[in-house]
Design a protein around this motif. Structure first.
Motif, mmCIF file in Angstrom:
data_model
loop_
_atom_site.group_PDB
_atom_site.id
_atom_site.type_symbol
_atom_site.label_atom_id
_atom_site.label_comp_id
_atom_site.label_asym_id
_atom_site.label_seq_id
_atom_site.Cartn_x
_atom_site.Cartn_y
_atom_site.Cartn_z
ATOM 1 N N SER A 40 0.831 -1.210 0.000
ATOM 2 C CA SER A 40 0.000 0.000 0.000
ATOM 3 C C SER A 40 0.865 1.259 0.000
ATOM 4 N N GLN A 41 1.924 1.237 0.794
ATOM 5 C CA GLN A 41 2.803 2.410 0.838
ATOM 6 C C GLN A 41 3.638 2.531 -0.434
ATOM 7 N N LEU A 42 4.024 1.404 -1.023
ATOM 8 C CA LEU A 42 4.753 1.470 -2.294
ATOM 9 C C LEU A 42 3.892 2.071 -3.393
ATOM 10 N N ALA A 43 2.588 1.816 -3.335
ATOM 11 C CA ALA A 43 1.679 2.339 -4.363
ATOM 12 C C ALA A 43 1.531 3.852 -4.280
ATOM 13 N N ASP A 44 1.798 4.448 -3.127
ATOM 14 C CA ASP A 44 1.629 5.898 -2.970
ATOM 15 C C ASP A 44 2.520 6.663 -3.937
ATOM 16 N N ALA A 45 3.764 6.209 -4.084
ATOM 17 C CA ALA A 45 4.695 6.897 -4.985
ATOM 18 C C ALA A 45 4.212 6.806 -6.431
ATOM 19 N N SER A 46 3.671 5.649 -6.824
ATOM 20 C CA SER A 46 3.169 5.486 -8.192
ATOM 21 C C SER A 46 1.932 6.355 -8.425
ATOM 22 N N LEU A 47 1.053 6.453 -7.417
ATOM 23 C CA LEU A 47 -0.123 7.313 -7.553
ATOM 24 C C LEU A 47 0.285 8.781 -7.663
ATOM 25 N N ALA A 48 1.282 9.164 -6.886
ATOM 26 C CA ALA A 48 1.743 10.554 -6.945
ATOM 27 C C ALA A 48 2.320 10.885 -8.314
ATOM 28 N N ALA A 49 2.906 9.877 -8.979
ATOM 29 C CA ALA A 49 3.468 10.079 -10.315
ATOM 30 C C ALA A 49 2.461 9.778 -11.421
ATOM 31 N N SER A 50 1.186 9.541 -11.027
ATOM 32 C CA SER A 50 0.099 9.215 -11.978
ATOM 33 C C SER A 50 0.369 7.928 -12.735
ATOM 34 N N ASN A 51 1.175 7.057 -12.174
ATOM 35 C CA ASN A 51 1.419 5.740 -12.773
ATOM 36 C C ASN A 51 0.386 4.775 -12.185
ATOM 37 N N TYR A 52 -0.841 4.885 -12.679
ATOM 38 C CA TYR A 52 -1.954 4.168 -12.069
ATOM 39 C C TYR A 52 -1.875 2.661 -12.265
ATOM 40 N N GLN A 53 -1.337 2.224 -13.399
ATOM 41 C CA GLN A 53 -1.274 0.796 -13.645
ATOM 42 C C GLN A 53 -0.365 0.100 -12.630
ATOM 43 N N LYS A 54 0.795 0.667 -12.411
ATOM 44 C CA LYS A 54 1.714 0.087 -11.428
ATOM 45 C C LYS A 54 1.116 0.166 -10.027
ATOM 46 N N ALA A 55 0.470 1.288 -9.728
ATOM 47 C CA ALA A 55 -0.143 1.449 -8.409
ATOM 48 C C ALA A 55 -1.228 0.404 -8.185
ATOM 49 N N LEU A 56 -2.054 0.159 -9.204
ATOM 50 C CA LEU A 56 -3.116 -0.832 -9.056
ATOM 51 C C LEU A 56 -2.547 -2.239 -8.888
ATOM 52 N N THR A 57 -1.463 -2.536 -9.595
ATOM 53 C CA THR A 57 -0.823 -3.848 -9.436
ATOM 54 C C THR A 57 -0.337 -4.041 -8.002
ATOM 55 N N LEU A 58 0.326 -3.028 -7.466
ATOM 56 C CA LEU A 58 0.831 -3.108 -6.093
ATOM 57 C C LEU A 58 -0.315 -3.216 -5.086
ATOM 58 N N LEU A 59 -1.370 -2.452 -5.317
ATOM 59 C CA LEU A 59 -2.497 -2.464 -4.382
ATOM 60 C C LEU A 59 -3.243 -3.789 -4.415
ATOM 61 N N HIS A 60 -3.343 -4.384 -5.593
ATOM 62 C CA HIS A 60 -3.987 -5.703 -5.676
ATOM 63 C C HIS A 60 -3.147 -6.756 -4.942
ATOM 64 N N GLU A 61 -1.830 -6.670 -5.083
ATOM 65 C CA GLU A 61 -0.964 -7.602 -4.346
ATOM 66 C C GLU A 61 -1.120 -7.391 -2.839
ATOM 67 N N GLY A 62 -1.179 -6.118 -2.441
ATOM 68 C CA GLY A 62 -1.361 -5.815 -1.024
ATOM 69 C C GLY A 62 -2.705 -6.298 -0.504
ATOM 70 N N TYR A 63 -3.755 -6.141 -1.315
ATOM 71 C CA TYR A 63 -5.085 -6.595 -0.901
ATOM 72 C C TYR A 63 -5.130 -8.118 -0.765
ATOM 73 N N SER A 64 -4.464 -8.800 -1.684
ATOM 74 C CA SER A 64 -4.409 -10.261 -1.608
ATOM 75 C C SER A 64 -3.693 -10.718 -0.339
ATOM 76 N N MET A 65 -2.578 -10.067 -0.015
ATOM 77 C CA MET A 65 -1.843 -10.410 1.209
ATOM 78 C C MET A 65 -2.669 -10.091 2.448
ATOM 79 N N ALA A 66 -3.369 -8.960 2.408
ATOM 80 C CA ALA A 66 -4.193 -8.568 3.556
ATOM 81 C C ALA A 66 -5.323 -9.552 3.789
ATOM 82 N N ALA A 67 -5.919 -10.054 2.693
ATOM 83 C CA ALA A 67 -7.000 -11.037 2.831
ATOM 84 C C ALA A 67 -6.475 -12.342 3.420
ATOM 85 N N GLU A 68 -5.254 -12.742 3.036
ATOM 86 C CA GLU A 68 -4.653 -13.969 3.571
ATOM 87 C C GLU A 68 -4.242 -13.826 5.037
ATOM 88 N N SER A 69 -4.013 -12.582 5.463
ATOM 89 C CA SER A 69 -3.541 -12.365 6.833
ATOM 90 C C SER A 69 -4.617 -12.619 7.880
#
Length: 465
Positions: free
Chosen positions: A251-280
């Motif tokens: 989630s924190q790694l995605a912040d830098a991508s969102l700030a740079a308007s790199n939405y595709q990379k941000a969404l990839t990171l956030l989906h990975e984070g959401y998957s890990m959060a669901a498993e936790s």
């Protein structure tokens, strides 16, 4: 003849002295008792006890007067650092001595390179902190002794203890040293303590905002704990702890991508984070991850997908009874609905936000909800409802005492009242009915005879609402 006279005089004097003494004894016998044998025994007992006490005192004095040994003298004369190092060498822990000496030298070098007056320069040197040095000596020596017998898990346990023990902000470098020495060693690096050390390092790097290092350590922790079923020192499964960490890190790694308007990379990171959060299996972390994904999709303009994640977030926070999380989810949902032109849905979400905030005493959230509702009503030209909402926000802002928020509410309320008056005035001018003209004349007379004031503004507003 003279000699005989002198002798006779002396005899007479002696006789007289004896007679006087006898008389004195007779007179004093009624007042003073005779000294008995019991008194003599008491005197002897007292003398005996005095001799015994004197003998014991002498033994104590002799003991206290003993000369200290060379080693005991050295402990008083040497510094804390010298004593600890000497003890380590005497115990045969030469590797531990070398490691501690290296840590002390590194601390000295950092302090020497620090600017005068900085936080590091004002800290007490490590070599003067006896408790820390004693703790390091104890566990390093135990680790070295365990290493000699090949008990690698115990070695890692001792080093993990030191890494966790030094948890103060000023001891982060010390903590990282022992955690790395636990997790990165050749033998024992795949043990339970070494795996927990990686989780601790991930958390520490996350605090330092070193996200790449944090992700690397968390991923290694997850890999080592995947099928082990290990628990950490607090009884939490290490695998779930690694999943929680990865969810936060992505989630924190995605912040830098969102700030740079790199939405595709941000969404990839956030989906990975959401998957890990669901498993936790940590619903709080999962809810936060869903909220972050919704915001990211909102930024891309995909409001339908954003609403799906906001709904998930609402369900999770509602189950957890997290009023703050539920409130921000409703606010985000209202923004997406407004962007799609669904005004009724927007008003419903904002009213829900206001109710949740009011019930749970979230004053700032309540002001925010009221002001947002007022703005929505203004866009709909429903100025009466807008004024009601702005007035509620103004009252809460007064209660909070936040000057900036109070001024914002004042401006919005005044603007809404002005629009309401203009709308009503224009309608009466266009209508030109007797009733409308009567109101216009009354307003004109009032305008002529009254000065504009706060009270007058309220009175005028009440006429036109």
């Amino acid at each position: 003849m003279r000699r005989e006279t002198t002798i006779l005089s002396l005899v007479q004097v002696d006789r007289q002295v004896k007679m006087n003494a006898a008389v004195k004894r007779q007179h004093s016998s009624a007042f003073l008792p005779e000294i008995t044998t019991h008194s003599n025994k008491w005197r002897k007992g007292t003398q005996h006890r005095w001799k015994r006490d004197s003998l014991q005192t002498g033994l104590v004095l002799d003991k206290s007067a003993q000369i200290l040994s060379k080693e005991e003298t050295a402990r008083f004369r040497n510094t804390v650092k010298q004593n600890v190092c000497v003890e380590m060498l005497q115990e045969g822990c030469h590797r531990s001595f070398s490691e501690l000496f290296s840590l002390l030298r590194s601390d000295q070098d950092r302090r020497a390179a620090a600017e005068p007056g900085s936080a590091l320069s004002l800290q007490t040197p490590l070599e003067e902190q006896q408790d820390k040095l004693e703790t390091i000596k104890l566990h390093l020596c135990q680790a070295e002794q365990a290493e000699r017998t090949g008990a690698w898990s115990l070695v890692c346990e001792q080093r993990l203890f030191l890494g966790v023990h030094f948890s103060a902000p000023e001891d982060q470098l010390l903590s990282l040293h022992f955690l790395h020495s636990c997790a990165d060693r050749e033998q024992g690096r795949c043990s339970r303590p070494a795996t927990e050390a990686r989780a601790c390092m991930a958390e520490l790097y996350l605090k330092q905002e070193n996200l790449e290092q944090a992700r690397q350590q968390a991923e290694m922790c997850l890999k080592q704990a995947e099928d082990s079923g290990w628990l950490d020192s607090a009884g939490q499964p290490l695998r779930l702890r690694a999943c929680q960490l990865l969810g936060r890190i992505h989630s924190q790694l995605a912040d830098a991508s969102l700030a740079a308007s790199n939405y595709q990379k941000a969404l990839t990171l956030l989906h990975e984070g959401y998957s890990m959060a669901a498993e936790s299996q940590d619903k709080q972390v999962e809810g936060e991850a869903a909220y972050r994904l919704g915001l990211a999709y909102q930024c891309t303009g995909d409001h339908d997908t954003a609403k799906k994640f906001f709904n998930t977030c609402m369900q999770i926070f509602g189950t957890l009874q997290d009023a703050d999380g539920l409130g921000k989810a409703y606010k985000a949902m209202a923004k997406s609905l407004e962007s799609q032109g669904n005004i009724d849905g927007t008003v419903h979400c904002l009213e829900e936000l206001a109710d949740i905030s009011r019930r749970n005493g979230l004053q700032y959230n309540l002001v925010d909800a009221c002001l947002c509702l007022g703005n929505i009503f203004c866009t709909m030209h429903q100025y009466r409802r807008a004024c009601e909402s702005f007035l509620q926000g103004y009252d809460v802002a007064c209660h909070i005492g936040d000057v900036a928020l109070l001024q914002k509410a004042q401006v919005l309320l005044a603007s809404a009242r002005a629009h309401s008056m203009i709308t009503k005035y224009s309608a009466d001018v266009k209508a030109a009915t007797p009733v409308a003209l009567k109101r216009l004349m009354a307003w004109k007379e009032t305008e002529r005879h009254r000065e504009l004031s706060a009270d007058y503004t309220d009175h005028t507003a009440s006429v036109w609402y």
